[in-house]
Design an enzyme around this catalytic site. Structure first.
Site, PDB file in Angstrom:
ATOM      1  N   GLY A 249      19.613   2.745   0.748  1.00  0.00           N
ATOM      2  CA  GLY A 249      19.211   1.347   0.674  1.00  0.00           C
ATOM      3  C   GLY A 249      18.017   0.948   1.516  1.00  0.00           C
TER       4      GLY A 249
ATOM      5  N   TYR B  11      11.923   1.425  -8.996  1.00  0.00           N
ATOM      6  CA  TYR B  11      11.233   0.138  -9.098  1.00  0.00           C
ATOM      7  C   TYR B  11      11.716  -0.652 -10.311  1.00  0.00           C
ATOM      8  CZ  TYR B  11       8.032   2.178  -5.668  1.00  0.00           C
ATOM      9  OH  TYR B  11       7.489   2.757  -4.556  1.00  0.00           O
TER      10      TYR B  11
ATOM     11  N   GLU C  60       0.831  -1.205   0.000  1.00  0.00           N
ATOM     12  CA  GLU C  60       0.000   0.000   0.000  1.00  0.00           C
ATOM     13  C   GLU C  60       0.868   1.259   0.000  1.00  0.00           C
ATOM     14  OE1 GLU C  60      -3.298   2.519   0.063  1.00  0.00           O
ATOM     15  OE2 GLU C  60      -3.144   0.414  -0.450  1.00  0.00           O
TER      16      GLU C  60
END
Length: 159
Positions: free
Chosen positions: A94, A130, A82
């Site tokens: 990191g 991502y 979420e």
């Protein structure tokens, strides 16, 4: 750095980070959540949401809040992320990657099919991050949402 499941004493800082995320996502007044509601949802009798925190030098630097979803085609659960948020001053160290890796490890250990999430189209830094992990956008799907008056009207129609 330590990634660990959230504890009840983490709830106030997680809510603070949720507010920071709302500001980052240009919705500073959208958060209605409270410490009490978040604590109940995370640690109540039958929690349906879960959170992990990234801790460094005793301070929470970021969090991942997630819940289970289910693939009817594969017949197994997955993890829906979420929210993932790392303090701006802690980015690039990191924490976000470690939080996502933890969720991936949970998915692999439990035999889940996937970890998935949504990202705002304008959030290029996150999209690049991502993609660098091997995640791919699901361009063939469009997210729909019933909320506010539309939800009340539609959901109240049966009453």
């Amino acid at each position: 750095m330590q990634i660990r499941p959230a504890r009840p004493e983490d709830v106030p800082v997680i809510l603070e980070l949720i507010h920071d995320l709302a500001i980052y996502e240009k919705e500073p007044h959208a958060v209605k959540n409270t410490v009490q509601a978040l604590e109940q949802n995370l640690f109540g009798e039958n929690p349906a949401i879960f959170a992990h925190v990234a801790v460094d030098s005793g301070a929470v630097q970021g969090f991942a809040l997630w819940f289970l979803n289910y693939s009817t085609w594969e017949g197994v659960h997955g993890i829906y992320l979420e929210d993932l948020y790392v303090r701006p001053e802690a980015r690039g160290k990191g924490y976000g990657k470690a939080l996502l890796r933890t969720l991936a490890e949970i998915a692999v250990e439990r035999g889940y099919a996937r970890v998935e999430w949504c990202v705002l189209n304008w959030n290029e830094p996150s999209i690049r991050f991502y993609k660098s992990l091997g995640a791919v956008p699901q361009d063939e799907w469009t997210t729909f949402r019933l909320t506010g008056d539309a939800l009340t009207t539609f959901g109240g129609a049966a009453a």
